[in-house]
Design a protein around this motif. Sequence first.
Motif, PDB file in Angstrom:
ATOM      1  N   ARG A 291     -22.556 -49.533   9.982  1.00  0.00           N
ATOM      2  CA  ARG A 291     -23.966 -49.646   9.304  1.00  0.00           C
ATOM      3  C   ARG A 291     -24.251 -48.245   8.671  1.00  0.00           C
ATOM      4  O   ARG A 291     -23.117 -47.239   8.565  1.00  0.00           O
ATOM      5  N   THR A 292     -25.403 -48.031   7.929  1.00  0.00           N
ATOM      6  CA  THR A 292     -25.529 -46.684   6.964  1.00  0.00           C
ATOM      7  C   THR A 292     -25.548 -45.659   7.718  1.00  0.00           C
ATOM      8  O   THR A 292     -25.412 -44.667   7.009  1.00  0.00           O
ATOM      9  N   ASN A 293     -25.738 -45.617   9.174  1.00  0.00           N
ATOM     10  CA  ASN A 293     -25.674 -44.379   9.946  1.00  0.00           C
ATOM     11  C   ASN A 293     -24.425 -43.989  10.202  1.00  0.00           C
ATOM     12  O   ASN A 293     -24.283 -43.001  10.906  1.00  0.00           O
ATOM     13  N   GLY A 294     -23.245 -44.970   9.890  1.00  0.00           N
ATOM     14  CA  GLY A 294     -21.937 -44.512  10.382  1.00  0.00           C
ATOM     15  C   GLY A 294     -21.467 -45.138  11.572  1.00  0.00           C
ATOM     16  O   GLY A 294     -20.333 -45.026  11.688  1.00  0.00           O
ATOM     17  N   LEU A 295     -22.231 -45.736  12.246  1.00  0.00           N
ATOM     18  CA  LEU A 295     -21.834 -46.744  13.420  1.00  0.00           C
ATOM     19  C   LEU A 295     -21.009 -47.690  13.026  1.00  0.00           C
ATOM     20  O   LEU A 295     -21.172 -48.515  12.225  1.00  0.00           O
TER      21      LEU A 295
ATOM     22  N   ALA B 217      -5.197 -52.174  11.865  1.00  0.00           N
ATOM     23  CA  ALA B 217      -4.779 -51.735  10.463  1.00  0.00           C
ATOM     24  C   ALA B 217      -5.586 -50.392  10.286  1.00  0.00           C
ATOM     25  O   ALA B 217      -4.940 -49.331   9.588  1.00  0.00           O
ATOM     26  N   MET B 218      -6.953 -50.477  10.231  1.00  0.00           N
ATOM     27  CA  MET B 218      -7.546 -49.502   9.762  1.00  0.00           C
ATOM     28  C   MET B 218      -7.655 -48.195  10.454  1.00  0.00           C
ATOM     29  O   MET B 218      -7.511 -47.304  10.168  1.00  0.00           O
ATOM     30  N   ASN B 219      -7.393 -48.277  11.977  1.00  0.00           N
ATOM     31  CA  ASN B 219      -7.381 -47.383  12.834  1.00  0.00           C
ATOM     32  C   ASN B 219      -6.087 -46.520  12.488  1.00  0.00           C
ATOM     33  O   ASN B 219      -5.984 -45.434  12.603  1.00  0.00           O
TER      34      ASN B 219
ATOM     35  N   VAL C  83     -10.906 -44.262  13.516  1.00  0.00           N
ATOM     36  CA  VAL C  83     -12.149 -44.196  12.852  1.00  0.00           C
ATOM     37  C   VAL C  83     -13.341 -44.104  13.956  1.00  0.00           C
ATOM     38  O   VAL C  83     -13.515 -44.977  15.004  1.00  0.00           O
ATOM     39  N   GLN C  84     -14.050 -42.902  13.987  1.00  0.00           N
ATOM     40  CA  GLN C  84     -15.120 -42.700  14.907  1.00  0.00           C
ATOM     41  C   GLN C  84     -16.683 -43.035  14.088  1.00  0.00           C
ATOM     42  O   GLN C  84     -17.469 -43.375  14.715  1.00  0.00           O
ATOM     43  N   ASP C  85     -16.623 -42.896  12.777  1.00  0.00           N
ATOM     44  CA  ASP C  85     -18.021 -42.731  11.943  1.00  0.00           C
ATOM     45  C   ASP C  85     -17.496 -43.501  10.654  1.00  0.00           C
ATOM     46  O   ASP C  85     -16.561 -42.605  10.044  1.00  0.00           O
ATOM     47  N   GLY C  86     -17.916 -44.244  10.326  1.00  0.00           N
ATOM     48  CA  GLY C  86     -17.556 -45.102   9.048  1.00  0.00           C
ATOM     49  C   GLY C  86     -18.011 -44.333   8.043  1.00  0.00           C
ATOM     50  O   GLY C  86     -17.261 -43.918   6.947  1.00  0.00           O
TER      51      GLY C  86
ATOM     52  N   SER D 141     -18.074 -40.695   7.619  1.00  0.00           N
ATOM     53  CA  SER D 141     -17.474 -39.837   7.597  1.00  0.00           C
ATOM     54  C   SER D 141     -15.936 -40.078   7.037  1.00  0.00           C
ATOM     55  O   SER D 141     -15.232 -39.421   6.336  1.00  0.00           O
ATOM     56  N   PHE D 142     -15.253 -41.234   7.838  1.00  0.00           N
ATOM     57  CA  PHE D 142     -14.123 -41.577   7.263  1.00  0.00           C
ATOM     58  C   PHE D 142     -14.318 -42.012   5.986  1.00  0.00           C
ATOM     59  O   PHE D 142     -13.114 -41.545   5.056  1.00  0.00           O
ATOM     60  N   TRP D 143     -15.113 -42.769   5.152  1.00  0.00           N
ATOM     61  CA  TRP D 143     -15.042 -43.204   3.694  1.00  0.00           C
ATOM     62  C   TRP D 143     -15.339 -41.752   2.954  1.00  0.00           C
ATOM     63  O   TRP D 143     -14.556 -41.661   1.906  1.00  0.00           O
ATOM     64  N   LYS D 144     -16.211 -40.788   3.410  1.00  0.00           N
ATOM     65  CA  LYS D 144     -16.114 -39.613   2.504  1.00  0.00           C
ATOM     66  C   LYS D 144     -14.566 -38.724   2.804  1.00  0.00           C
ATOM     67  O   LYS D 144     -14.362 -38.314   1.815  1.00  0.00           O
ATOM     68  N   ALA D 145     -13.916 -38.849   3.629  1.00  0.00           N
ATOM     69  CA  ALA D 145     -12.780 -38.232   3.903  1.00  0.00           C
ATOM     70  C   ALA D 145     -11.679 -38.961   2.936  1.00  0.00           C
ATOM     71  O   ALA D 145     -10.942 -38.237   2.352  1.00  0.00           O
ATOM     72  N   VAL D 146     -11.530 -40.348   2.872  1.00  0.00           N
ATOM     73  CA  VAL D 146     -11.090 -41.142   1.857  1.00  0.00           C
ATOM     74  C   VAL D 146     -11.235 -40.636   0.470  1.00  0.00           C
ATOM     75  O   VAL D 146     -10.412 -40.272  -0.531  1.00  0.00           O
ATOM     76  N   CYS D 147     -12.439 -40.700   0.066  1.00  0.00           N
ATOM     77  CA  CYS D 147     -12.929 -40.483  -1.170  1.00  0.00           C
ATOM     78  C   CYS D 147     -12.471 -38.853  -1.567  1.00  0.00           C
ATOM     79  O   CYS D 147     -12.202 -38.547  -2.864  1.00  0.00           O
TER      80      CYS D 147
END
Length: 144
Positions: A25-29, A36-38, A49-52, A54-60
Amino acid sequence: MRLAWRRPSIKEAVDNLPSGILFYRTNGLVVLCNHAMNSISMDYAGEPVQDGTSFWKAVCDGAEEMPDGTRLLHAGENSWLMSAHESVFEGTPIWEIHAKNVTLQAELTKQLEEESARISAVSERLSRYNDDVLELTAQRELLG
């Protein structure tokens, strides 16, 4: 006979995919994250992955941005081509992240780049050699 889909069977099928899938969700939930993603997250960040968001920001922050907007992430011994986009599920905005293993392609690309650099260096040396030969030939003709 009618096939009945159940949440556990869908989750099991998604978990067994070789590609990484994450919905949040947009709040990271996190709504859905497959094995595979974990695994990618464990290799890259040291935790699942605990927060979507934060995970995508780290990837970026740590991945190479490709011309088409996807990200090339090197995590552990693998390379992943990752993309994210927003969509709507049951009237609620949701983000999807997909990750495709491109380790073989990345290794082959690296080998091609190294070979290209080697060939360019040889070409440069041959060009200088050719210039030297031309200069020597001109000098001989002037002296001869």
